[in-house]
Design an enzyme around this catalytic site. Structure first.
Site, PDB file in Angstrom:
ATOM      1  CG  HIS A  47     -73.178 -88.709  72.952  1.00 23.84           C
ATOM      2  ND1 HIS A  47     -73.835 -87.804  72.236  1.00 23.84           N
ATOM      3  CD2 HIS A  47     -73.712 -88.273  74.130  1.00 23.84           C
ATOM      4  CE1 HIS A  47     -73.417 -86.702  72.644  1.00 23.84           C
ATOM      5  NE2 HIS A  47     -74.042 -86.538  73.083  1.00 23.84           N
ATOM      6  CB  CYS A  96     -67.639 -91.240  89.673  1.00 24.50           C
ATOM      7  SG  CYS A  96     -66.243 -90.013  89.934  1.00 24.50           S
ATOM      8  CG  LEU A 124     -67.321 -81.452  91.004  1.00 20.81           C
ATOM      9  CD1 LEU A 124     -65.622 -80.819  91.690  1.00 20.81           C
ATOM     10  CD2 LEU A 124     -68.338 -80.277  90.652  1.00 20.81           C
ATOM     11  NE  ARG A 167     -59.344 -92.234  89.035  1.00 19.74           N
ATOM     12  CZ  ARG A 167     -59.370 -91.213  90.081  1.00 19.74           C
ATOM     13  NH1 ARG A 167     -60.307 -91.943  91.524  1.00 19.74           N
ATOM     14  NH2 ARG A 167     -59.461 -90.426  89.738  1.00 19.74           N
TER      15      ARG A 167
HETATM   16  C1  UDX Z   1     -63.064 -88.984  95.668  1.00 18.62           C
HETATM   17  C2  UDX Z   1     -63.262 -90.348  95.059  1.00 18.62           C
HETATM   18  O1  UDX Z   1     -62.766 -90.500  94.260  1.00 18.62           O
HETATM   19  C3  UDX Z   1     -65.078 -89.700  94.497  1.00 18.62           C
HETATM   20  O2  UDX Z   1     -65.782 -90.830  94.642  1.00 18.62           O
HETATM   21  C4  UDX Z   1     -65.668 -89.134  95.802  1.00 18.62           C
HETATM   22  O3  UDX Z   1     -66.890 -88.387  95.225  1.00 18.62           O
HETATM   23  C5  UDX Z   1     -65.006 -87.536  96.361  1.00 18.62           C
HETATM   24  O4  UDX Z   1     -62.767 -87.990  96.759  1.00 18.62           O
HETATM   25  P1  UDX Z   1     -60.986 -87.463  94.213  1.00 18.62           P
HETATM   26  O5  UDX Z   1     -61.046 -86.416  95.562  1.00 18.62           O
HETATM   27  O6  UDX Z   1     -60.484 -87.944  93.003  1.00 18.62           O
HETATM   28  O7  UDX Z   1     -62.616 -88.048  94.494  1.00 18.62           O
HETATM   29  O8  UDX Z   1     -59.884 -88.621  95.223  1.00 18.62           O
HETATM   30  P2  UDX Z   1     -58.920 -88.494  95.195  1.00 18.62           P
HETATM   31  O9  UDX Z   1     -58.046 -88.027  94.073  1.00 18.62           O
HETATM   32  O10 UDX Z   1     -58.266 -90.497  96.725  1.00 18.62           O
HETATM   33  O11 UDX Z   1     -58.172 -87.375  96.515  1.00 18.62           O
HETATM   34  C6  UDX Z   1     -58.408 -87.886  97.930  1.00 18.62           C
HETATM   35  C7  UDX Z   1     -56.603 -86.655  98.725  1.00 18.62           C
HETATM   36  O12 UDX Z   1     -57.079 -86.525  99.808  1.00 18.62           O
HETATM   37  C8  UDX Z   1     -55.900 -87.231  98.148  1.00 18.62           C
HETATM   38  O13 UDX Z   1     -54.693 -85.723  97.814  1.00 18.62           O
HETATM   39  C9  UDX Z   1     -55.349 -88.483  99.480  1.00 18.62           C
HETATM   40  O14 UDX Z   1     -53.856 -88.176  99.713  1.00 18.62           O
HETATM   41  C10 UDX Z   1     -56.122 -87.565 100.705  1.00 18.62           C
HETATM   42  N1  UDX Z   1     -56.067 -87.827 101.918  1.00 18.62           N
HETATM   43  C11 UDX Z   1     -56.774 -89.019 101.738  1.00 18.62           C
HETATM   44  C12 UDX Z   1     -55.767 -87.055 103.254  1.00 18.62           C
HETATM   45  O15 UDX Z   1     -55.472 -85.965 102.542  1.00 18.62           O
HETATM   46  N2  UDX Z   1     -55.846 -88.112 104.190  1.00 18.62           N
HETATM   47  C13 UDX Z   1     -56.694 -89.246 104.242  1.00 18.62           C
HETATM   48  O16 UDX Z   1     -57.299 -89.487 105.693  1.00 18.62           O
HETATM   49  C14 UDX Z   1     -56.975 -89.803 103.819  1.00 18.62           C
HETATM   50  C1  UDX Z   2     -69.216 -88.363  85.784  1.00 20.11           C
HETATM   51  C2  UDX Z   2     -70.354 -87.877  86.021  1.00 20.11           C
HETATM   52  O1  UDX Z   2     -70.852 -86.765  85.218  1.00 20.11           O
HETATM   53  C3  UDX Z   2     -70.568 -86.766  87.241  1.00 20.11           C
HETATM   54  O2  UDX Z   2     -71.786 -85.832  87.553  1.00 20.11           O
HETATM   55  C4  UDX Z   2     -70.097 -86.913  89.048  1.00 20.11           C
HETATM   56  O3  UDX Z   2     -69.546 -86.566  89.745  1.00 20.11           O
HETATM   57  C5  UDX Z   2     -68.514 -88.096  88.436  1.00 20.11           C
HETATM   58  O4  UDX Z   2     -68.826 -88.986  88.106  1.00 20.11           O
HETATM   59  P1  UDX Z   2     -67.280 -88.002  85.336  1.00 20.11           P
HETATM   60  O5  UDX Z   2     -66.797 -89.817  85.986  1.00 20.11           O
HETATM   61  O6  UDX Z   2     -66.157 -87.181  85.350  1.00 20.11           O
HETATM   62  O7  UDX Z   2     -68.131 -87.208  85.680  1.00 20.11           O
HETATM   63  O8  UDX Z   2     -66.728 -88.214  83.323  1.00 20.11           O
HETATM   64  P2  UDX Z   2     -67.992 -88.159  82.232  1.00 20.11           P
HETATM   65  O9  UDX Z   2     -67.980 -86.982  81.115  1.00 20.11           O
HETATM   66  O10 UDX Z   2     -69.615 -88.701  83.235  1.00 20.11           O
HETATM   67  O11 UDX Z   2     -68.579 -89.150  81.863  1.00 20.11           O
HETATM   68  C6  UDX Z   2     -68.119 -90.881  82.223  1.00 20.11           C
HETATM   69  C7  UDX Z   2     -68.177 -91.783  81.090  1.00 20.11           C
HETATM   70  O12 UDX Z   2     -69.586 -91.888  80.097  1.00 20.11           O
HETATM   71  C8  UDX Z   2     -66.810 -91.473  80.273  1.00 20.11           C
HETATM   72  O13 UDX Z   2     -66.103 -93.081  80.385  1.00 20.11           O
HETATM   73  C9  UDX Z   2     -67.470 -91.781  79.014  1.00 20.11           C
HETATM   74  O14 UDX Z   2     -67.007 -91.567  77.593  1.00 20.11           O
HETATM   75  C10 UDX Z   2     -68.969 -92.575  78.739  1.00 20.11           C
HETATM   76  N1  UDX Z   2     -69.907 -91.304  78.425  1.00 20.11           N
HETATM   77  C11 UDX Z   2     -69.817 -89.868  79.232  1.00 20.11           C
HETATM   78  C12 UDX Z   2     -70.211 -91.825  77.374  1.00 20.11           C
HETATM   79  O15 UDX Z   2     -70.201 -93.215  77.101  1.00 20.11           O
HETATM   80  N2  UDX Z   2     -71.226 -90.997  76.860  1.00 20.11           N
HETATM   81  C13 UDX Z   2     -71.713 -90.366  77.337  1.00 20.11           C
HETATM   82  O16 UDX Z   2     -73.014 -90.178  76.220  1.00 20.11           O
HETATM   83  C14 UDX Z   2     -71.198 -89.856  78.013  1.00 20.11           C
END
Ligand code: UDX
Ligand code: UDX
Length: 440
Positions: free
Chosen positions: A258, A267, A157, A334
């Site tokens: 780009h 990520c 995603l 982030r």
């Molecule tokens: C996370 C990772 O950042 C990403 O790399 C991975 O692909 C998917 O999991 P994200 O959903 O953004 O993505 O995590 P985060 O925004 O940190 O949310 C995690 C949630 O889990 C938080 O709401 C936290 O409160 C909750 N949590 C954490 C629980 O409910 N139980 C736990 O034991 C630990």
């Molecule tokens: C990424 C992956 O696309 C997704 O598949 C994975 O599950 C999570 O990490 P995300 O980190 O949400 O998703 O953002 P993305 O749209 O991939 O962009 C990542 C970074 O690359 C951004 O800082 C964006 O500005 C930069 N980017 C992206 C470039 O500098 N050039 C590009 O052409 C595309």
């Protein structure tokens, strides 16, 4: 259809839960953060993800989606449990599995019938086996041997388009060696499976590797075009034309080609560092990925130094910066290049006038260390008012149609740095602006 518990309602957990309910499954989302759960129960989404609120409300109102902090009751009603808790980077760059282990042990202490346990979070290769071990240890403590299988189902995603990406995936990847678990997962993804979405079944380790290899490759691809852009600046080539022509080659593709001030987000930085660490642990160094991490940090600083090179002494210079989130359509800062750029410019004595459509709240604490050098503007033109230079750091759509005549009027000096190449040099120059792009 399946009866699903999602553990963790962050970006991944809340999008996965809502969309899996939309596919017709019965879904209970659990989180240990009570405020988050309260907000979600009232249809308030604690994260900025366009369109997620509609999917959540639709599925809550027809009873397929609910939220609770009570993991025990959720697991009793489910035959599939997704782990979607955070896997933040640890000091050494590896992924911190403390939340994954805690969730696994809680699940092991609660299951009462055959359950498929699904790793949705991005986890190091081999974590699936660890989850098996943690669950087994809890079952031994209970003196029972309830059957379960662990499956890896990595997410792809993108923040800002996560709902679309979940419901229109390029591929669904399922890692497991258990026929029984694979059949349950076909039920979970029945609506995608039936409409011919590429559905790849592979081993646990391969599914874990697919996620890291995909993200790392995208980070490498971006960094490649960033370095080419840097060289274009020195050779008089135009990276927009170079990237467009490269992208016409189906083997290269035009996406993620780009150039910019470097990639950010939760990520790419985390997953490239984790993959590099895994490579070192197995003595198979991921040299290209390691170099990508290093070059990406340089690319952020390079953007800031370019501004200094053009403006000269930055002391007391007012610089308007539009765009703080790591990409458009998110409030997430982030590892955003804007943090590096703001800190560098403030460090040189510049006064920053900042605006971002969604990240202003997050910017208050992310840039707290330089808050005395910052004016948080009300909008893009307020930021530009009286500045010696305008910098576009994130390509929000509303920054794509600035009234350049008005920009010229509002600026004290006509410097315009377009770090995302969203303007043509000639259109900026015809408005009397001194234009600097990336790679052209
Ligand atoms: C996370 C990772 O950042 C990403 O790399 C991975 O692909 C998917 O999991 P994200 O959903 O953004 O993505 O995590 P985060 O925004 O940190 O949310 C995690 C949630 O889990 C938080 O709401 C936290 O409160 C909750 N949590 C954490 C629980 O409910 N139980 C736990 O034991 C630990
Ligand atoms: C990424 C992956 O696309 C997704 O598949 C994975 O599950 C999570 O990490 P995300 O980190 O949400 O998703 O953002 P993305 O749209 O991939 O962009 C990542 C970074 O690359 C951004 O800082 C964006 O500005 C930069 N980017 C992206 C470039 O500098 N050039 C590009 O052409 C595309």
């Amino acid at each position: 259809m399946a009866k699903i518990t999602i553990v963790g309602t962050g970006y991944v957990g809340s999008v996965s839960g809502a969309c899996l309910a939309d596919f017709g499954n019965q879904v209970i989302c659990v989180d240990n953060n009570a405020e988050k759960i309260e907000a979600l129960k009232n249809g308030i989404i604690p994260i900025y993800e366009p369109g997620l609120d509609v999917v959540v409300q639709r599925n809550m109102s027809c009873g397929r989606l609910s939220f609770t902090i009570d993991l025990a009751s959720a697991i009793m009603q489910s035959n599939v449990v997704f782990i979607a808790v955070g896997t933040p980077p640890a000091e050494d760059g590896s992924a911190d599995l403390v939340h994954v282990e805690s969730a696994s042990r809680q699940i092991g202490s609660l299951i009462a019938a055959y359950t498929v346990i699904v790793n949705k979070s991005t986890v190091p290769i081999g974590t699936g086996r660890k989850v098996e071990g943690w669950v087994k240890e809890e079952l031994v403590k209970r003196g029972t041997n309830i059957e379960f299988d662990v499956v890896s189902n990595p997410e792809f995603l993108r923040e800002g388009s996560a709902v679309y990406d979940f419901t229109h995936p390029d591929r669904v990847v399922i890692g497991s060696s258990s026929e029984r678990a694979l059949n349950v997962m076909k039920e979970v993804y029945r609506s995608l499976y039936l409409n011919e979405t590429p559905y790849i079944e592979t081993s646990l380790e391969s599914a874990e590797m697919i996620k890291y290899a995909s993200n790392a490759f995208l980070a490498v691809k971006i960094t490649f075009i960033n370095e080419i852009a840097n060289l274009c600046e020195k050779t008089g080539a135009n990276v927009k034309d170079v990237a467009r022509a490269m992208g016409k080659d189906a083997r290269i593709g035009s996406k993620f080609l780009h150039p910019g001030p470097g990639y950010g987000g939760s990520c790419f930085p985390k997953d490239t560092r984790a993959l590099a660490t895994i490579g070192r642990e197995h003595n198979e160094f991921q040299n290209i990925v390691e170099k990508t991490i290093e070059v990406n940090e340089y690319q952020k600083i390079r953007a800031a130094k370019n501004i200094e090179k053009v403006l000269g002494a930055l002391k007391n210079k007012k610089i308007a910066i539009l765009g703080l989130a790591f990409k458009p359509n998110t409030d997430d800062m982030r590892e955003s290049p804007s943090i590096t750029i703001c800190e560098y410019l403030a460090g040189c004595g510049a006064v920053l006038r900042l605006y971002d459509p969604a990240a202003m709240k997050e910017a208050q604490w992310r840039l707290a260390s330089i808050k005395n050098s910052i004016y948080f503007a009300a909008n893009e033109y307020d930021a530009i008012q009286g500045a010696h230079a305008l910098v576009i750091a994130t390509e929000w759509n509303q920054f794509r149609n600035l009234d350049l005549g008005r920009v010229k009027e509002l600026l004290v000096e006509p410097y315009f740095f377009d770090l995302r190449n969203i303007y043509k040099p000639e259109e900026a120059e015809s408005a009397g602006l001194h234009y600097t792009g990336i790679g052209k």
